[in-house]
Design a protein around this motif. Sequence first.
Motif, mmCIF file in Angstrom:
data_model
loop_
_atom_site.group_PDB
_atom_site.id
_atom_site.type_symbol
_atom_site.label_atom_id
_atom_site.label_comp_id
_atom_site.label_asym_id
_atom_site.label_seq_id
_atom_site.Cartn_x
_atom_site.Cartn_y
_atom_site.Cartn_z
ATOM 1 N N TYR A 159 0.869 -1.178 0.000
ATOM 2 C CA TYR A 159 0.000 0.000 0.000
ATOM 3 C C TYR A 159 0.901 1.221 0.000
ATOM 4 O O TYR A 159 1.764 1.364 0.876
ATOM 5 C CB TYR A 159 -0.896 -0.005 1.239
ATOM 6 N N GLY A 176 -2.893 4.742 -2.460
ATOM 7 C CA GLY A 176 -3.816 5.556 -1.689
ATOM 8 C C GLY A 176 -3.537 7.028 -1.907
ATOM 9 O O GLY A 176 -2.374 7.456 -1.944
ATOM 10 N N TRP A 191 -7.319 3.856 -3.506
ATOM 11 C CA TRP A 191 -7.872 4.274 -2.214
ATOM 12 C C TRP A 191 -7.869 5.808 -2.136
ATOM 13 O O TRP A 191 -7.071 6.467 -2.807
ATOM 14 C CB TRP A 191 -7.001 3.775 -1.060
ATOM 15 N N GLU A 224 -7.479 8.347 1.188
ATOM 16 C CA GLU A 224 -7.248 8.383 2.633
ATOM 17 C C GLU A 224 -7.701 9.722 3.194
ATOM 18 O O GLU A 224 -7.252 10.774 2.755
ATOM 19 C CB GLU A 224 -5.778 8.128 2.937
ATOM 20 N N LYS A 256 -11.561 2.562 -2.740
ATOM 21 C CA LYS A 256 -11.802 2.244 -1.344
ATOM 22 C C LYS A 256 -11.486 3.445 -0.459
ATOM 23 O O LYS A 256 -10.715 4.326 -0.851
ATOM 24 C CB LYS A 256 -10.941 1.054 -0.909
ATOM 25 N N CYS A 257 -12.053 3.432 0.757
ATOM 26 C CA CYS A 257 -11.871 4.526 1.703
ATOM 27 C C CYS A 257 -10.972 4.091 2.853
ATOM 28 O O CYS A 257 -11.232 3.070 3.494
ATOM 29 C CB CYS A 257 -13.203 4.959 2.308
ATOM 30 N N MET A 258 -9.939 4.887 3.127
ATOM 31 C CA MET A 258 -9.066 4.660 4.276
ATOM 32 C C MET A 258 -9.377 5.702 5.341
ATOM 33 O O MET A 258 -9.191 6.900 5.117
ATOM 34 C CB MET A 258 -7.600 4.758 3.865
ATOM 35 N N LYS A 294 -8.803 7.614 9.023
ATOM 36 C CA LYS A 294 -7.577 8.112 9.637
ATOM 37 C C LYS A 294 -7.784 8.318 11.134
ATOM 38 O O LYS A 294 -8.597 9.137 11.550
ATOM 39 C CB LYS A 294 -7.165 9.426 8.966
ATOM 40 N N GLY A 340 -10.712 0.472 5.445
ATOM 41 C CA GLY A 340 -9.476 0.313 6.188
ATOM 42 C C GLY A 340 -9.268 1.509 7.079
ATOM 43 O O GLY A 340 -10.025 2.482 7.041
ATOM 44 N N LEU A 374 -5.878 3.848 9.060
ATOM 45 C CA LEU A 374 -4.482 4.099 9.373
ATOM 46 C C LEU A 374 -4.416 4.933 10.641
ATOM 47 O O LEU A 374 -5.108 5.939 10.770
ATOM 48 C CB LEU A 374 -3.778 4.826 8.226
ATOM 49 N N LYS A 388 -10.417 -5.971 7.047
ATOM 50 C CA LYS A 388 -10.073 -4.669 6.495
ATOM 51 C C LYS A 388 -8.600 -4.365 6.758
ATOM 52 O O LYS A 388 -8.013 -4.862 7.721
ATOM 53 C CB LYS A 388 -10.961 -3.581 7.101
#
Length: 287
Positions: free
Chosen positions: A71, A96, A157, A159, A201-203, A205, A216, A218, A242
């Motif tokens: 990633y 991302g 992605w 983020e 896709k959505c990350m 935070k 996911g 982070l 995820k």
Amino acid sequence: MLKMNYVALLFSLCFFCSCNGDSDDEADDMAGLIEDDNIPSEAIAIYNEAYQENYEADTIADILTNAKNGYVLIDPFAEGVPEQIAAIKANGNQVGAYISIGTGENFRDDYEAIKPYLVNKAWDEWPNEFFVNETTTGILEVMKARIDKIATWGCDWVEFDNMDWVYDGNRRNTYNLEVTKAEGAAYFRALCDYVHEKDMKCMAKNMTEDASNFDGVLYESYNNDKNWWSQSGAQSFLDAGKLVIINHYNETSCSQVYAEYKGIYNNDLSFICEDTNLKKYVHFNEE
């Protein structure tokens, strides 16, 4: 990718059923279990061109040379970066794209468009940024325009930085935030839905609260402040298969910290660490 222990279990079950003359129902049920999205994903290598804390972030040149099947977080609006996305993906990486949805950055090309929805007082920690103070009108269109560009460039992605800005009571008081928590959550959930419409896709935070539609998360971790977030929230994302990433800063013993985190969670946790000895990011789970 299927894990070998599940595959072996399926083959054993199929052999057992055929030998006993039973129906294939049990094997079919097990096959469905193996395909279940709730099976945790394996840890992957993480590269980060977007965050610079104490030392220089990963460079595009290093990413192109070393990142494989990982990633890679980039600032897609930085000069010269969009042109490298295809080459980064050619090495099997998921890309991302960083955007701040809780602040407006006065160095971005669309700052004048987003400015009407911001507070007037600059963020003390980041003087070039101003917190979002209104989420129910035109700011959605500004952010969607960013997402449109990110999708066109081929990212996988998006983020969402600073998505927790409305949840901090001290911050609300200091910057006189009028936007409510409910409005903030509805805003980032709507943006995630739009990301999905663009086949990305959505990350999340630093939080999972109100973010069940995200793919996911982070977390930013620090030498003197580890695992400060909701542990149950992080574990719930891991349990759902995820991608969960810890980006750890200012560390003399990165391997030890990673082992500690895997002890808290499991081996599916992905990890990147800013090493104070090497003065750069150290990447784990590289192929």
